[in-house]
Write a protein that holds these residues in place. Structure first.
Motif, PDB file in Angstrom:
ATOM      1  N   THR A  96       0.835  -1.196   0.000  1.00 30.28           N
ATOM      2  CA  THR A  96       0.000   0.000   0.000  1.00 30.28           C
ATOM      3  C   THR A  96       0.868   1.244   0.000  1.00 30.28           C
ATOM      4  O   THR A  96       1.799   1.356   0.777  1.00 30.28           O
ATOM      5  N   ALA A  97       0.556   2.180  -0.900  1.00 30.66           N
ATOM      6  CA  ALA A  97       1.371   3.390  -0.966  1.00 30.66           C
ATOM      7  C   ALA A  97       0.609   4.515  -1.612  1.00 30.66           C
ATOM      8  O   ALA A  97      -0.271   4.300  -2.430  1.00 30.66           O
ATOM      9  N   VAL A  98       0.972   5.741  -1.231  1.00 27.73           N
ATOM     10  CA  VAL A  98       0.398   6.940  -1.841  1.00 27.73           C
ATOM     11  C   VAL A  98       1.580   7.791  -2.270  1.00 27.73           C
ATOM     12  O   VAL A  98       2.635   7.756  -1.649  1.00 27.73           O
ATOM     13  N   TYR A  99       1.381   8.536  -3.321  1.00 29.89           N
ATOM     14  CA  TYR A  99       2.499   9.249  -3.910  1.00 29.89           C
ATOM     15  C   TYR A  99       2.119  10.703  -4.079  1.00 29.89           C
ATOM     16  O   TYR A  99       1.097  11.017  -4.676  1.00 29.89           O
ATOM     17  N   LEU A 100       2.924  11.614  -3.573  1.00 30.96           N
ATOM     18  CA  LEU A 100       2.610  13.047  -3.677  1.00 30.96           C
ATOM     19  C   LEU A 100       3.829  13.815  -4.181  1.00 30.96           C
ATOM     20  O   LEU A 100       4.962  13.500  -3.825  1.00 30.96           O
ATOM     21  N   VAL A 101       3.537  14.802  -5.045  1.00 33.16           N
ATOM     22  CA  VAL A 101       4.636  15.591  -5.589  1.00 33.16           C
ATOM     23  C   VAL A 101       4.782  16.867  -4.775  1.00 33.16           C
ATOM     24  O   VAL A 101       3.808  17.545  -4.477  1.00 33.16           O
ATOM     25  N   LYS A 102       6.019  17.172  -4.407  1.00 31.20           N
ATOM     26  CA  LYS A 102       6.303  18.400  -3.653  1.00 31.20           C
ATOM     27  C   LYS A 102       6.057  19.603  -4.539  1.00 31.20           C
ATOM     28  O   LYS A 102       6.281  19.516  -5.740  1.00 31.20           O
ATOM     29  N   PRO A 103       5.723  20.762  -4.067  1.00 29.89           N
ATOM     30  CA  PRO A 103       5.333  20.997  -2.663  1.00 29.89           C
ATOM     31  C   PRO A 103       3.931  20.442  -2.380  1.00 29.89           C
ATOM     32  O   PRO A 103       3.065  20.532  -3.228  1.00 29.89           O
ATOM     33  N   VAL A 104       3.761  19.900  -1.169  1.00 34.35           N
ATOM     34  CA  VAL A 104       2.506  19.220  -0.847  1.00 34.35           C
ATOM     35  C   VAL A 104       1.638  20.123   0.033  1.00 34.35           C
ATOM     36  O   VAL A 104       2.123  20.726   0.991  1.00 34.35           O
ATOM     37  N   ILE A 106      -0.775  20.669   2.864  1.00 30.28           N
ATOM     38  CA  ILE A 106      -0.961  19.911   4.107  1.00 30.28           C
ATOM     39  C   ILE A 106      -2.346  19.274   4.181  1.00 30.28           C
ATOM     40  O   ILE A 106      -2.506  18.152   4.667  1.00 30.28           O
ATOM     41  N   GLU A 107      -3.334  19.980   3.615  1.00 30.79           N
ATOM     42  CA  GLU A 107      -4.697  19.442   3.637  1.00 30.79           C
ATOM     43  C   GLU A 107      -4.772  18.155   2.837  1.00 30.79           C
ATOM     44  O   GLU A 107      -5.423  17.186   3.225  1.00 30.79           O
ATOM     45  N   LEU A 108      -4.068  18.147   1.678  1.00 34.27           N
ATOM     46  CA  LEU A 108      -4.055  16.966   0.828  1.00 34.27           C
ATOM     47  C   LEU A 108      -3.384  15.801   1.538  1.00 34.27           C
ATOM     48  O   LEU A 108      -3.864  14.660   1.516  1.00 34.27           O
ATOM     49  N   LEU A 109      -2.269  16.112   2.217  1.00 38.39           N
ATOM     50  CA  LEU A 109      -1.548  15.062   2.946  1.00 38.39           C
ATOM     51  C   LEU A 109      -2.433  14.453   4.026  1.00 38.39           C
ATOM     52  O   LEU A 109      -2.534  13.225   4.158  1.00 38.39           O
ATOM     53  N   LEU A 110      -3.140  15.304   4.783  1.00 39.66           N
ATOM     54  CA  LEU A 110      -4.013  14.816   5.856  1.00 39.66           C
ATOM     55  C   LEU A 110      -5.127  13.954   5.280  1.00 39.66           C
ATOM     56  O   LEU A 110      -5.467  12.899   5.828  1.00 39.66           O
ATOM     57  N   GLU A 111      -5.639  14.424   4.116  1.00 39.45           N
ATOM     58  CA  GLU A 111      -6.725  13.685   3.473  1.00 39.45           C
ATOM     59  C   GLU A 111      -6.263  12.278   3.088  1.00 39.45           C
ATOM     60  O   GLU A 111      -6.946  11.287   3.304  1.00 39.45           O
ATOM     61  N   LYS A 112      -5.058  12.205   2.504  1.00 42.14           N
ATOM     62  CA  LYS A 112      -4.526  10.903   2.085  1.00 42.14           C
ATOM     63  C   LYS A 112      -4.321   9.994   3.300  1.00 42.14           C
ATOM     64  O   LYS A 112      -4.574   8.785   3.258  1.00 42.14           O
ATOM     65  N   MET A 113      -3.845  10.594   4.402  1.00 39.36           N
ATOM     66  CA  MET A 113      -3.622   9.800   5.609  1.00 39.36           C
ATOM     67  C   MET A 113      -4.939   9.230   6.111  1.00 39.36           C
ATOM     68  O   MET A 113      -5.020   8.049   6.458  1.00 39.36           O
TER      69      MET A 113
END
Lengths: 124, 587
Positions: A96-104, A106-113
């Motif tokens: 299981t993995a999620v991939y995000l391109v910088k700059p990220v 924070i709302e998107l990161l929290l959503e993915k978590m």
């Protein structure tokens, strides 16, 4: 939720760690893979946010090593390179993995978590 | 090989292209190769042909001349024999008569007259009269039509000669009677040391009969002259009897001779002659060469026509073949150059892609830091409520975060662009690609206030194609359109279905347009109307090749001054192609 942050950019990882802590998430950050692995000896995390490209131990390699210790760990990768499609091709059939391109954002990161944990299979 | 309208082969003007130092060049000077090949092949093929024809020409001419000379020689010999025989016969008859009959018998006019009658009967024409002349030169007896009895011949040259030689044959002369004739005289020595001479006049008609009965080709003429060149018989073309012939008297020879000469008007002649023994006569047969050689002229004309036709045919085949081959080599060279340029182009694109990716990455890291730091500051404000009431600080932070977001979008786009340079067939939305390409050009369009209208209907199907190549195709054509338009111009992009299996993208500008005569050449490699401004002439050629590589077609319509419309037709599913067709597409 206990989160492990690893990125060779200390400025970035420290700020991100602090922001997560501000949001009541137990986050610990490290700037090298070896330091993170050492910390993992003394207890598992629920989630790791890893930079894909780091000196000595890269994101994907670090994931393998962490998974050997904590098989239930979930991962989010950050990178300055390429796009999601590159990543899916590079990790096809992996855990299981999620991939995000910088700059990220924070709302998107929290959503993915959130998604990773509300969906036990992890295919967000 | 070549059209009727334009006979000039395509390579003709190409070797003049001057390219930048280090750039790929044509391998050969095609015009020189073409000339050299034609020259060498032509020489090798034509020299033996011309040589053989010349040898044959000379040989045939020589053979015909020899043949006619030989024929003339044979006629001369035969005629000489007849004339010689005629004279010998008469001389022998006189000799017999003078020795058989004594002086007294011959002095009798009756007897002499009987002899003359017998001679006329036995020998046919020729004998005119007979006379007996004594030692003093006085004609003692005479029988014949002219009444020459008692005529005194003493002192005349013929009389002197007959005393000397016993037998004498005279030239033809008019004499007292004023009729051309010749004289044969035979001497009879008497016991008293005196002598008699029997003298006979012979008319020239028998000679003339003999000569006129000869069948002579080539406006031939047969006649007899004496050694001074005075005609002894009438001739057809060379004067009457006793006139001088207009030809030189031939050199003495005891055999029949033939030679090529010419008459005073310069006409070439075949001349045969023979000195007749024991007489002052020379038999001559003269033929006109031009008449005889008429047959040869016909043959010669045929020979020359044959040579000319062969040479033209050989040259036509050589020129055709060489042009065809050089065109083929040129086309191959052109393809090679095109491939080289395309390779250069893709290498360049790959470098640009790599550079864009690394720049984007390098920028992404500091951007991420700014993002996190500003985010942290905002978090601290928000969560700890310390500066919650300061809207000015908040707006500063939001502005930083927004700028970071914007910069992030740009770097992401660059990364996507770089990634798309690798060839992969995947489902693509044409609308997305067009938007993406336009996003690169948005700023320029704004500065120049160019109106851009994009019309992609909702039911446009997703096509399977190479995103990177599509981007390059659209980018090239839209870039060209921008270059062709004045500020304030208008560009419209319209996507339509084109049958069941394809979609068509029309990109129309209202720029300066393309001249009709250039329209069919714009997809050719190295064709450019702005070479002086640094154009390589490869943009549209590469675009056309890219379109073909993904199975599409590109066509162009243009009105000078009104604008240009490129139509790109794309299949719904792309079959990857190994080799692109050469681009010569226009509508």
């Amino acid at each position: 939720m206990r989160v492990l942050l690893v990125d060779d950019e200390e400025e970035l990882v420290s700020a991100l760690g602090e922001r997560l802590v501000l949001r009541d998430i137990e986050a610990e950050w490290f700037t090298t893979g070896s330091a993170a692995l050492e910390r993992a000896e003394s207890g598992c995390f629920d989630l790791a946010v890893l930079d894909m490209k780091m000196p000595k131990i890269g994101g994907l390699e670090l994931r393998e090593k962490l998974l050997a210790k904590c098989p239930d760990m979930k991962f989010i990768f950050l990178t300055g390179y390429g796009s999601e499609k590159d990543f899916t091709s590079a990790t096809a059939g992996g855990n299981t993995a999620v991939y995000l391109v910088k700059p990220v954002d924070i709302e998107l990161l929290l959503e993915k978590m959130q998604t990773l944990f509300s969906n036990p299979r992890g295919d967000a | 090989m070549f059209g009727l309208v334009n006979l000039k082969p395509t390579f003709w003007d190409k070797q003049m292209r001057v390219s930048a130092p280090g750039a790929s060049e044509y391998l050969f000077n095609y015009r020189r190769i073409w000339r050299l090949s034609i020259l060498l092949t032509g020489v090798v093929a034509l020299v033996p042909l011309i040589f053989i024809t010349l040898v044959d020409y000379n040989f045939t001419e020589h053979a015909m001349v020899s043949e006619y000379l030989l024929r003339t020689s044979r006629t001369v010999s035969n005629t000489r024999r007849a004339i010689s025989f005629f004279l010998t016969e008469r001389r022998s008859a006189l000799d017999f008569i003078v020795h058989d009959n004594g002086s007294e018998v011959l002095s009798s006019p009756d007897r002499l007259s009987a002899i003359l009658e017998n001679l006329k009967r036995s020998f046919g024409g020729g004998f005119v009269d007979l006379g007996l002349v004594d030692s003093a030169g006085k004609q003692k007896t005479y029988v014949g039509p002219y009444g020459l009895k008692d005529k005194d011949y003493s002192g005349q040259p013929w009389f002197e000669q007959v005393i000397d030689r016993s037998v004498y044959t005279s030239d033809v002369f008019l004499g007292y009677r004023n009729v051309p004739h010749l004289v044969i005289a035979v001497k009879q020595s008497l016991p008293d040391r005196s002598f008699d001479v029997l003298r006979a006049s012979i008319a020239i008609e028998p000679f003339e009969d003999l000569l006129s009965n000869l069948e002579l080709s080539g406006l031939g003429d047969a006649f007899i002259i004496n050694q001074k060149g005075i005609l002894q018989t009438n001739s057809r073309y060379h004067g009457q009897v006793l006139e001088k012939i207009p030809l030189p008297v031939p050199e003495f020879s005891d055999k029949t001779q033939v030679f090529e000469g010419e008459n005073p008007t310069g006409e070439a002649l075949f001349i045969g002659y023979r000195f007749i023994e024991d007489t002052p006569f020379i038999l001559m047969i003269v033929k006109k060469k031009s008449e005889l050689m008429k047959m040869w002229f016909k043959t010669r004309l045929e020979l020359i026509i044959f040579l000319l036709v062969s040479v033209s045919f050989i040259m036509a085949v050589i020129i055709g073949t060489v042009t065809f081959m050089v065109n083929k080599v040129y086309a191959a060279d052109e393809r090679r150059l095109m491939a080289l340029h395309q390779m250069e182009y893709s290498n360049k694109m790959a470098s640009i892609g790599r550079m864009a990716a690394s720049v984007a990455h390098e920028i992404n890291n500091p951007l991420a830091i700014i993002n996190e730091k500003a985010g942290l500051v905002k978090d601290i404000f928000t969560i700890k409520k310390q500066y919650a009431d300061d809207p000015k600080l908040y707006s500063q932070l939001d502005s930083i975060l927004n700028s970071v977001k914007r910069a992030g979008k740009i770097t992401k786009r660059l990364l996507t662009f770089a990634r798309n340079l690798e060839a992969t067939i995947e489902p693509v939305h044409l609308g997305e690609i067009i938007d993406e390409v336009l996003s690169f050009l948005q700023k320029e369009a704004e500065y120049r206030s160019l109106g851009i209208q994009v019309d992609v209907p909702d039911d446009t199907p997703v096509i399977e194609s190479d995103r990177g190549k599509l981007e390059q195709i659209f980018l090239n054509i839209i870039n060209n359109a921008f270059a062709a338009m004045c500020d304030g111009g208008h560009l419209s992009i319209q996507v339509n279905r084109a049958g069941a299996e394809a979609v068509a993208v029309k990109i129309r500008d209202n720029g300066c347009g393309i001249a009709q005569e250039d329209l069919h050449r714009i997809f050719e490699p190295f064709f450019s109307t702005k070479t002086s401004q640094g154009g390589t002439g490869l943009g549209l050629s590469i675009t056309c090749n890219l379109t073909h590589e993904i199975g599409g077609q590109i066509t162009v319509d243009s009105d000078i001054g009104k604008g240009t419309c490129f139509t790109i037709t794309l299949p719904l599913k792309t079959q990857p192609k190994e080799e692109a067709k050469p681009c010569a597409c226009y509508s």
